[in-house]
Scaffold this motif. Structure first.
Motif, PDB file in Angstrom:
ATOM      1  N   UNK A 278     -28.804 -20.845  -8.473  1.00  0.00           N
ATOM      2  CA  UNK A 278     -29.491 -21.708  -7.806  1.00  0.00           C
ATOM      3  C   UNK A 278     -30.279 -21.290  -6.613  1.00  0.00           C
ATOM      4  N   UNK A 279     -29.870 -20.157  -6.310  1.00  0.00           N
ATOM      5  CA  UNK A 279     -30.375 -19.475  -5.183  1.00  0.00           C
ATOM      6  C   UNK A 279     -31.801 -19.089  -5.053  1.00  0.00           C
ATOM      7  N   UNK A 280     -32.709 -19.602  -4.354  1.00  0.00           N
ATOM      8  CA  UNK A 280     -34.292 -19.253  -4.496  1.00  0.00           C
ATOM      9  C   UNK A 280     -34.664 -18.964  -2.834  1.00  0.00           C
ATOM     10  N   UNK A 281     -35.361 -17.780  -2.723  1.00  0.00           N
ATOM     11  CA  UNK A 281     -35.402 -17.228  -1.348  1.00  0.00           C
ATOM     12  C   UNK A 281     -36.284 -18.102  -0.623  1.00  0.00           C
ATOM     13  N   UNK A 282     -37.489 -18.616  -1.218  1.00  0.00           N
ATOM     14  CA  UNK A 282     -38.503 -19.386  -0.253  1.00  0.00           C
ATOM     15  C   UNK A 282     -37.964 -20.563  -0.058  1.00  0.00           C
ATOM     16  N   UNK A 283     -37.328 -21.228  -1.085  1.00  0.00           N
ATOM     17  CA  UNK A 283     -36.580 -22.648  -0.557  1.00  0.00           C
ATOM     18  C   UNK A 283     -35.702 -22.562   0.526  1.00  0.00           C
TER      19      UNK A 283
END
Length: 238
Positions: A6-11
């Motif tokens: 679930x980890x997304x850097x930009x969000x």
């Protein structure tokens, strides 16, 4: 691990900016409240702003803008319970309304930050701080203006303290004299004081009075047998 999926850097960075902005704006609002030693000070305003931002940002990331709007409506209603906790009634006076309103505004600032409207949140912060600081001299100036009892809308009560056995006759006499002075009585209550005396309280229908006329009525009542004290008071209507 679910976190890796679930980890997304930009969000994540977007959320960090929103929460930091809410923290900063809440600090600015709360610092002024803390300086004035209000019930809800620095930490409370910061937590309200950050909490509102977190809920709105979470809803927007999971379900989009429509769900974020729904969460904002819940924040608006939910913050009311927190604001009610800082409102206290002391006799005819109510304290804490301004602090409760400031908490409400802190939640709005947090909601702006949560929806990535950081500039709008900053602008709202400026207005909130200005309302709590720049308007204070104007409020003090208005409060020093004498109230004209003949023009102010208020609720007026005439109170007669008398012996219990004289109360029925004095009640009728009080109503009669008030009506003779053209002040109709809306309600009359007799409250036991516990020392063989009672308070006869007449609430007037009129929303404006002539103090001299009411003083004449109370002065006349004090001369009656069994009356220990007679006075009147008014509470300004909101």
């Amino acid at each position: 691990m679910r976190f890796i999926q679930t980890f997304d850097l930009y969000p994540f960075l977007d959320t960090a900016v929103s929460l930091f902005a809410a923290f900063l704006f809440g600090t600015l609002i709360g610092a002024e409240r803390q300086y004035r030693q209000r019930t809800a000070g620095l930490r409370t305003n910061v937590l309200v702003a950050v909490g509102a931002a977190a809920f709105v940002d979470l809803a927007q990331r999971i379900a989009g803008s429509e769900e974020a709007v729904r969460v904002i409506s819940y924040v608006v209603s939910g913050i009311g319970f927190l604001g009610a906790g800082v409102i206290m009634k002391e006799g005819l006076n109510v304290r804490g309304l301004n602090t409760a309103a400031t908490l409400w505004c802190s939640a709005a600032v947090g909601a702006c930050a949560g929806t990535d409207m950081v500039a709008e949140g900053a602008l709202l912060t400026v207005f909130v701080i200005a309302g709590n600081t720049l308007l204070r001299p104007l409020v003090n100036a208005i409060d020093r203006i004498p109230i004209n009892e003949q023009k102010a809308e208020a609720t007026y009560e005439v109170r007669v303290t008398a012996r219990r056995d004289n109360a029925p006759a004095l009640r009728e006499l009080l109503v009669e004299r008030l009506e003779q002075a053209d002040y109709p009585v809306g309600d009359v209550e007799i409250a036991d004081r516990g020392d063989e005396t009672v308070d006869i309280v007449a609430t007037l229908v009129s929303t404006a009075i002539d103090p001299k006329e009411i003083d004449a009525v109370t002065s006349g009542m004090e001369k009656e047998d069994g009356v220990r004290h007679a006075t009147w008071e008014g509470s300004t209507a909101g």
